[in-house]
Design a protein around this motif. Structure first.
Motif, PDB file in Angstrom:
ATOM      1  N   ILE A 125       0.819  -1.005   0.026  1.00  0.00           N
ATOM      2  CA  ILE A 125      -0.026   0.162   0.011  1.00  0.00           C
ATOM      3  C   ILE A 125       0.871   1.120   0.024  1.00  0.00           C
ATOM      4  O   ILE A 125       0.359   2.189  -0.732  1.00  0.00           O
ATOM      5  N   SER A 126       1.881   1.113   0.564  1.00  0.00           N
ATOM      6  CA  SER A 126       2.722   2.415   0.640  1.00  0.00           C
ATOM      7  C   SER A 126       3.582   2.579  -0.488  1.00  0.00           C
ATOM      8  O   SER A 126       3.502   3.692  -0.963  1.00  0.00           O
ATOM      9  N   SER A 127       3.758   1.829  -1.377  1.00  0.00           N
ATOM     10  CA  SER A 127       4.441   1.832  -2.502  1.00  0.00           C
ATOM     11  C   SER A 127       3.422   2.321  -3.525  1.00  0.00           C
ATOM     12  O   SER A 127       3.702   3.131  -4.256  1.00  0.00           O
ATOM     13  N   ARG A 151      12.192  -3.439 -10.831  1.00  0.00           N
ATOM     14  CA  ARG A 151      13.047  -4.548 -10.164  1.00  0.00           C
ATOM     15  C   ARG A 151      13.995  -3.618  -9.411  1.00  0.00           C
ATOM     16  O   ARG A 151      14.679  -2.690  -9.751  1.00  0.00           O
ATOM     17  N   SER A 152      14.655  -4.174  -8.364  1.00  0.00           N
ATOM     18  CA  SER A 152      15.748  -3.637  -7.356  1.00  0.00           C
ATOM     19  C   SER A 152      16.815  -4.520  -6.888  1.00  0.00           C
ATOM     20  O   SER A 152      16.597  -5.690  -6.606  1.00  0.00           O
ATOM     21  N   THR A 153      18.009  -4.365  -6.966  1.00  0.00           N
ATOM     22  CA  THR A 153      19.119  -5.062  -6.304  1.00  0.00           C
ATOM     23  C   THR A 153      19.250  -4.617  -5.001  1.00  0.00           C
ATOM     24  O   THR A 153      20.181  -5.057  -4.232  1.00  0.00           O
ATOM     25  N   PRO A 155      18.323  -4.360  -1.093  1.00  0.00           N
ATOM     26  CA  PRO A 155      17.396  -5.055  -0.225  1.00  0.00           C
ATOM     27  C   PRO A 155      16.334  -4.089   0.490  1.00  0.00           C
ATOM     28  O   PRO A 155      16.788  -3.096   0.772  1.00  0.00           O
ATOM     29  N   VAL A 156      15.146  -4.521   0.618  1.00  0.00           N
ATOM     30  CA  VAL A 156      13.966  -3.497   1.327  1.00  0.00           C
ATOM     31  C   VAL A 156      14.212  -3.503   2.597  1.00  0.00           C
ATOM     32  O   VAL A 156      14.186  -4.476   3.336  1.00  0.00           O
ATOM     33  N   ARG A 157      14.036  -2.366   3.338  1.00  0.00           N
ATOM     34  CA  ARG A 157      13.729  -1.880   4.593  1.00  0.00           C
ATOM     35  C   ARG A 157      15.179  -2.441   5.160  1.00  0.00           C
ATOM     36  O   ARG A 157      15.184  -3.126   6.624  1.00  0.00           O
ATOM     37  N   ALA A 158      16.096  -2.138   4.532  1.00  0.00           N
ATOM     38  CA  ALA A 158      17.731  -2.314   5.175  1.00  0.00           C
ATOM     39  C   ALA A 158      18.574  -1.291   5.565  1.00  0.00           C
ATOM     40  O   ALA A 158      19.712  -1.354   5.835  1.00  0.00           O
ATOM     41  N   GLY A 159      17.943  -0.031   5.272  1.00  0.00           N
ATOM     42  CA  GLY A 159      18.632   1.190   5.356  1.00  0.00           C
ATOM     43  C   GLY A 159      19.547   1.646   4.512  1.00  0.00           C
ATOM     44  O   GLY A 159      20.240   2.492   4.429  1.00  0.00           O
ATOM     45  N   LEU A 160      19.222   0.983   3.359  1.00  0.00           N
ATOM     46  CA  LEU A 160      19.846   1.462   2.045  1.00  0.00           C
ATOM     47  C   LEU A 160      19.416   2.190   1.065  1.00  0.00           C
ATOM     48  O   LEU A 160      19.586   2.415  -0.150  1.00  0.00           O
ATOM     49  N   GLY A 161      18.432   2.916   1.755  1.00  0.00           N
ATOM     50  CA  GLY A 161      17.498   3.617   0.780  1.00  0.00           C
ATOM     51  C   GLY A 161      16.874   3.153  -0.425  1.00  0.00           C
ATOM     52  O   GLY A 161      16.733   4.018  -1.442  1.00  0.00           O
ATOM     53  N   SER A 162      16.141   1.905  -0.372  1.00  0.00           N
ATOM     54  CA  SER A 162      15.348   1.231  -1.182  1.00  0.00           C
ATOM     55  C   SER A 162      14.119   2.128  -1.844  1.00  0.00           C
ATOM     56  O   SER A 162      13.800   2.461  -2.904  1.00  0.00           O
ATOM     57  N   SER A 165      15.280   5.144  -4.001  1.00  0.00           N
ATOM     58  CA  SER A 165      15.546   4.855  -5.291  1.00  0.00           C
ATOM     59  C   SER A 165      14.495   4.683  -6.056  1.00  0.00           C
ATOM     60  O   SER A 165      14.289   4.782  -7.339  1.00  0.00           O
ATOM     61  N   VAL A 166      13.468   4.021  -5.413  1.00  0.00           N
ATOM     62  CA  VAL A 166      12.117   3.754  -6.175  1.00  0.00           C
ATOM     63  C   VAL A 166      11.396   4.925  -6.514  1.00  0.00           C
ATOM     64  O   VAL A 166      10.991   5.081  -7.583  1.00  0.00           O
ATOM     65  N   CYS A 167      11.426   5.899  -5.444  1.00  0.00           N
ATOM     66  CA  CYS A 167      10.837   7.207  -5.953  1.00  0.00           C
ATOM     67  C   CYS A 167      11.401   7.845  -6.912  1.00  0.00           C
ATOM     68  O   CYS A 167      10.787   8.771  -7.666  1.00  0.00           O
ATOM     69  N   GLY A 365      21.481   4.451   8.215  1.00  0.00           N
ATOM     70  CA  GLY A 365      20.208   4.314   7.971  1.00  0.00           C
ATOM     71  C   GLY A 365      19.292   4.707   8.937  1.00  0.00           C
ATOM     72  O   GLY A 365      20.035   4.871  10.147  1.00  0.00           O
ATOM     73  N   ALA A 366      18.148   4.054   9.136  1.00  0.00           N
ATOM     74  CA  ALA A 366      17.201   4.468  10.222  1.00  0.00           C
ATOM     75  C   ALA A 366      17.254   3.595  11.403  1.00  0.00           C
ATOM     76  O   ALA A 366      16.952   3.671  12.551  1.00  0.00           O
ATOM     77  N   GLY A 367      17.989   2.272  11.207  1.00  0.00           N
ATOM     78  CA  GLY A 367      18.486   1.381  12.193  1.00  0.00           C
ATOM     79  C   GLY A 367      17.414   0.466  12.639  1.00  0.00           C
ATOM     80  O   GLY A 367      16.531   0.347  11.958  1.00  0.00           O
TER      81      GLY A 367
HETATM   82  N1  LIG Z   1      11.875  -3.278  -4.595  1.00  0.00           N
HETATM   83  C1  LIG Z   1      10.957  -2.473  -4.216  1.00  0.00           C
HETATM   84  N2  LIG Z   1       9.810  -2.610  -4.876  1.00  0.00           N
HETATM   85  C2  LIG Z   1       8.586  -1.757  -4.308  1.00  0.00           C
HETATM   86  N3  LIG Z   1       8.659  -0.913  -3.421  1.00  0.00           N
HETATM   87  C3  LIG Z   1       9.751  -1.093  -2.611  1.00  0.00           C
HETATM   88  C4  LIG Z   1      11.043  -1.657  -2.882  1.00  0.00           C
HETATM   89  N4  LIG Z   1      11.961  -1.262  -2.144  1.00  0.00           N
HETATM   90  C5  LIG Z   1      11.405  -0.272  -1.181  1.00  0.00           C
HETATM   91  N5  LIG Z   1      10.169  -0.321  -1.404  1.00  0.00           N
HETATM   92  C6  LIG Z   1       9.227   0.813  -0.925  1.00  0.00           C
HETATM   93  O1  LIG Z   1      10.071   1.094   0.353  1.00  0.00           O
HETATM   94  C7  LIG Z   1       9.274   0.962   1.494  1.00  0.00           C
HETATM   95  C8  LIG Z   1      10.725   0.728   2.465  1.00  0.00           C
HETATM   96  O2  LIG Z   1      11.098   2.015   2.989  1.00  0.00           O
HETATM   97  P1  LIG Z   1      11.921   2.053   4.239  1.00  0.00           P
HETATM   98  O3  LIG Z   1      12.269   3.517   4.234  1.00  0.00           O
HETATM   99  O4  LIG Z   1      11.186   1.224   5.233  1.00  0.00           O
HETATM  100  O5  LIG Z   1      13.274   1.259   3.793  1.00  0.00           O
HETATM  101  P2  LIG Z   1      14.594   1.535   3.213  1.00  0.00           P
HETATM  102  O6  LIG Z   1      14.192   2.819   2.377  1.00  0.00           O
HETATM  103  O7  LIG Z   1      15.329   0.712   2.551  1.00  0.00           O
HETATM  104  O8  LIG Z   1      15.437   2.109   4.381  1.00  0.00           O
HETATM  105  P3  LIG Z   1      16.220   3.572   4.983  1.00  0.00           P
HETATM  106  O9  LIG Z   1      15.034   4.636   4.679  1.00  0.00           O
HETATM  107  O10 LIG Z   1      16.562   3.467   6.200  1.00  0.00           O
HETATM  108  O11 LIG Z   1      17.422   3.770   4.035  1.00  0.00           O
HETATM  109  C9  LIG Z   1       8.689  -0.458   1.267  1.00  0.00           C
HETATM  110  O12 LIG Z   1       7.783  -0.388   2.408  1.00  0.00           O
HETATM  111  C10 LIG Z   1       8.065  -0.173  -0.115  1.00  0.00           C
HETATM  112  O13 LIG Z   1       6.877   0.603   0.031  1.00  0.00           O
END
Ligand SMILES: Nc1ncnc2c1ncn2[C@@H]1O[C@H](COP(=O)(O)OP(=O)(O)OP(=O)(O)O)[C@@H](O)[C@H]1O
Ligand SMILES: C[C@@](O)(CCO)CC(=O)[O-]
Length: 466
Positions: A125-127, A151-153, A155-162, A165-167, A365-367
């Motif tokens: 929902i957040s995406s 597609r992404s390399t 890791p999601v929710r790991a502090g690496l700005g996933s 980068s999606v946004c 990242g956010a820890g």
């Molecule tokens: N590969 C992906 N595909 C779709 N949505 C993604 C993907 N990666 C991240 N997201 C979106 O980003 C959210 C994760 O954001 P979150 O800020 O919690 O983690 P992060 O960006 O990995 O960590 P941080 O902000 O600490 O660097 C997910 O809930 C999802 O909505």
């Protein structure tokens, strides 16, 4: 007889944006303190397939998280987004989300993945929210039907700005589709490239607000512009409007051996940032000096980086400088522990490095889980590092090979690869193959930026050096 499929109207194209590592200053960045962050070689890739005029739908296909949803374009709430007092243009500077617009899109975002348990659905929902807010702001009811495949390399929710980068990918793709961006091309004047990066970055920040709540903007800024930067959010203006953040590229950011280790303990940045906000509210006199302290750590690191030649200095001064940087990493981590954003698994990583006595570790990242970075002492033996890595593996941690200081947002237009020596051997990116690519290696092999030396086509906007 089956009808022949219509040809796409616009060429299929692809955009890509990197993840990031915060080297100093997470959390304090939310409160206007400086942070140092660098783009990494892990990236997200977004493929944009425009469909024929006979189609009227928009599909969001985020394979890594298992989200696939199609909306009827005409059924989306355009009338609300297009009201004169709400309507934004692509060059608007949006610094906060509009509650009415958010309320309007929530039911559409909540249409996704109804079959999943609540926890998994939340991520979807957040995406979807970020996508719909950007799509409704930047496109129109007459936009062509499109399939967005991500597609992404990273890791999601790991502090690496996933999420950032999606946004950045979504923002860049939507702006390209409405022809609101120039370039990138090799002889583009730096001022013009900077303008495009900023345009992409501002809309990426809007997406980040949908996912993260109150982000500082550091993640999307590093992802959009790439390399390493000093970032500082500015205080709210008199009329409540926030002014433009200070972004200083750091071309002298040292290429030091950093180890990146994932606890594999997923968490949401939004929750982590909210927890610090509650702590600050409850203990302002204690928490404010901690945030100040983190800001001072960052200033000290900046001074060190600006005055030291990490690549060419003599051994003695190099060693002292690395020791200084390492001490700052240790202090920064200590501050973050006192803010309550560490995790036993992060402490375990730090403990293993500390026992071996070979470097300095902090969460990044956010820890609350996610990743840690370790800077090694210059004289550490390869063998010792290997032994440590084996311990990490045995305890279920995951190590990443990554390069700090990667390029920012890039475009492959059209999504066709050509081989260096043979321009005729062009190869179009196939959506099905892209969707099915196996894990990060498969994605890198198929479309990776720079993963194949003889592959050309990717172009990047590059930040102005100062
Ligand atoms: N590969 C992906 N595909 C779709 N949505 C993604 C993907 N990666 C991240 N997201 C979106 O980003 C959210 C994760 O954001 P979150 O800020 O919690 O983690 P992060 O960006 O990995 O960590 P941080 O902000 O600490 O660097 C997910 O809930 C999802 O909505
Ligand atoms: C924790 C935080 O400082 C970094 C997340 O990568 C949040 C932010 O700056 O938006």
């Amino acid at each position: 007889m089956r009808r022949k499929q219509s040809l796409p109207m616009a060429p299929t194209f692809m955009v890509s944006a990197p993840g990031k590592v915060i080297v100093f200053g997470e959390h304090a960045a939310v409160y206007g303190k400086p942070a140092i962050a660098a783009a990494i070689s892990l990236r997200s890739y977004l493929l944009v397939n425009t469909l024929s005029k006979s189609c009227h739908t928009v599909t969001l296909n985020m394979r890594d998280i298992g989200l696939a949803h199609t909306w009827d374009i005409a059924a989306l709430p355009w009338t609300v987004f297009n009201q004169p007092e709400k309507k934004k243009s692509f060059h608007s500077h949006v610094t906060s989300l509009d509650d009415d617009l958010l309320d309007t899109i929530i039911p559409y975002a909540e249409e996704v993945s109804k079959h999943l348990p609540q926890q998994d659905r939340k991520i979807h929902i957040s995406s979807a929210k970020a996508f719909l807010y950007l799509f409704l702001s930047l496109s129109s009811p007459h936009s062509p039907a499109v399939i967005y495949t991500l597609r992404s390399t990273i890791p999601v929710r790991a502090g690496l700005g996933s999420s950032a980068s999606v946004c950045v990918c979504l923002s860049a793709a939507l702006l390209l589709q409405i022809r609101a961006l120039a370039g990138p091309h090799p002889d583009q004047p730096p001022e013009e490239a900077e303008l495009q990066i900023e345009r992409i970055n501002r809309w990426a920040y809007v997406g980040e607000m949908c996912i993260q709540g109150n982000p500082s903007g550091v993640d999307n800024t590093v992802s959009a512009g790439g390399k390493a930067v000093l970032y500082q959010r500015q205080r709210q203006g008199a009329a409540g409007s926030s002014s433009t953040p200070l972004v200083t590229p750091l071309p002298r950011f040292p290429k030091l051996p950093l180890l990146l280790v994932n606890t594999r303990q997923g968490r949401s940045s939004l929750t982590q940032v909210e927890n610090v906000s509650v702590l600050r509210r409850n203990h302002p006199k204690v928490v404010e000096p901690i945030l100040e302290g983190i800001g001072e750590v960052c200033n000290s690191a900046l001074e060190l980086i600006s005055s030291t030649d990490f690549d060419g200095g003599d051994n003695g001064s190099m060693s002292a400088a690395v020791e200084h940087l390492g001490t700052l990493i240790r202090i920064n981590h200590g501050f973050l522990v006192s803010l309550g954003v560490s995790h036993p698994r992060l402490e375990r990583i730090r403990e293993l490095v500390d026992y071996a006595g070979i470097g300095w570790t902090k969460l990044t990242g956010a820890g609350g889980g996610g990743c840690a970075i370790t800077l090694f002492r210059p004289d550490v033996e390869e063998e010792t590092i290997r032994e440590l890595e084996q311990k990490f593996e045995a305890e279920g941690f995951e190590k990443y090979e990554t390069v700090l200081g990667a390029d920012g947002v890039g475009v492959l237009w059209p999504a066709v690869f050509r081989n260096e020596d043979d321009d005729r051997a062009a190869e179009e990116v196939d959506r099905e193959m892209f969707e099915k690519a196996e894990g990060p290696q498969g994605i890198d092999r198929l479309v990776g930026v720079g993963a194949q030396e003889n592959r050309k086509g990717w172009k990047f906007w590059t930040r102005m050096a100062v």
